[in-house]
Design a protein around this motif. Sequence first.
Motif, short mmCIF file in Angstrom:
data_model
loop_
_atom_site.label_atom_id
_atom_site.label_comp_id
_atom_site.label_asym_id
_atom_site.label_seq_id
_atom_site.Cartn_x
_atom_site.Cartn_y
_atom_site.Cartn_z
N ASP A 54 0.86 -1.19 0.00
CA ASP A 54 0.00 0.00 0.00
C ASP A 54 0.90 1.24 0.00
N ALA A 55 1.31 1.66 -1.19
CA ALA A 55 2.20 2.81 -1.32
C ALA A 55 1.52 4.09 -0.89
N GLY A 56 0.20 4.13 -0.93
CA GLY A 56 -0.53 5.32 -0.52
C GLY A 56 -0.27 5.68 0.93
N GLU A 57 -0.26 4.70 1.80
CA GLU A 57 -0.01 4.95 3.22
C GLU A 57 1.42 5.47 3.42
N ILE A 58 2.35 4.91 2.70
CA ILE A 58 3.74 5.35 2.81
C ILE A 58 3.86 6.80 2.33
N LEU A 59 3.24 7.09 1.20
CA LEU A 59 3.29 8.45 0.65
C LEU A 59 2.63 9.45 1.59
N GLN A 60 1.53 9.07 2.22
CA GLN A 60 0.87 9.95 3.19
C GLN A 60 1.79 10.27 4.36
N ASN A 61 2.53 9.27 4.83
CA ASN A 61 3.46 9.50 5.93
C ASN A 61 4.58 10.45 5.49
N VAL A 62 5.10 10.25 4.29
CA VAL A 62 6.15 11.14 3.78
C VAL A 62 5.63 12.57 3.74
N ILE A 63 4.47 12.77 3.15
CA ILE A 63 3.90 14.11 2.99
C ILE A 63 3.62 14.76 4.34
N ALA A 64 3.10 13.99 5.28
CA ALA A 64 2.76 14.54 6.60
C ALA A 64 3.97 15.05 7.36
N PHE A 65 5.15 14.49 7.06
CA PHE A 65 6.35 14.87 7.80
C PHE A 65 7.24 15.88 7.06
N ILE A 66 6.88 16.26 5.85
CA ILE A 66 7.65 17.29 5.14
C ILE A 66 7.64 18.61 5.94
N PRO A 67 6.49 19.07 6.43
CA PRO A 67 6.52 20.30 7.22
C PRO A 67 7.40 20.19 8.47
N LEU A 68 7.47 19.01 9.06
CA LEU A 68 8.33 18.84 10.24
C LEU A 68 9.77 19.19 9.89
N GLY A 69 10.24 18.71 8.75
CA GLY A 69 11.60 19.02 8.32
C GLY A 69 11.80 20.51 8.10
N VAL A 70 10.80 21.16 7.52
CA VAL A 70 10.87 22.61 7.30
C VAL A 70 10.99 23.32 8.65
N PHE A 71 10.13 22.96 9.60
CA PHE A 71 10.17 23.60 10.92
C PHE A 71 11.49 23.33 11.63
N ILE A 72 11.96 22.10 11.57
CA ILE A 72 13.22 21.76 12.24
C ILE A 72 14.34 22.64 11.69
N ARG A 73 14.44 22.72 10.38
CA ARG A 73 15.51 23.51 9.74
C ARG A 73 15.37 25.00 10.06
N ALA A 74 14.16 25.52 9.93
CA ALA A 74 13.94 26.96 10.11
C ALA A 74 14.13 27.39 11.57
N LEU A 75 13.77 26.53 12.50
CA LEU A 75 13.87 26.89 13.91
C LEU A 75 15.21 26.55 14.54
#
Length: 167
Positions: A54-75
């Motif tokens: 079920d690649a959809g579930e994997i893709l959803q997890n990837v997408i959900a955590f992209i903002p986390l990386g942005v926040f980690i880097r920016a902060l």
Amino acid sequence: MKKNFLAVMFVVYFLILTWIIVFKMSFSLEELGHIRSLNLIPLKGSVIVNGKLDAGEILQNVIAFIPLGVFIRALAGKRNLSREIAAAALISIAYETLQFILAIGRTDITDVLANTIGGIIGIMVCAAIEKICGREDRFILVISICTGIGTFAVAGLVALLLLANNF
């Protein structure tokens, strides 16, 4: 001041992410299934549906955590790629561990990997924006605007989802 706004947007994002991952968009622990499952084999177990990945579930997890990386880097005070990636991985591991301890979901190494990949993508996107902006103040302004729009959009979608399910 802009970093304060960014920190507030991070808290809002983090609360929404926690509600989605840990509480499965539920308002009561009683509504959650009591499942304690541990899968340490990547791409096996909970991501297999009807014998297929079920690649959809994997893709959803990837997408959900992209903002986390942005926040980690920016902060991050001092930006250090390996520490930022480690932070994304540790947050993902913490979510999966919490699910296991509370018996409210399947703890899966595939989720940890997908979440970490999402975090890395977010870190790289943020680093690219940082390079394009040049100056720190311009970079923080651009990231604040983007995360503000994204956070309000997700919060709005969650509100609509809640309204649609309660009426």
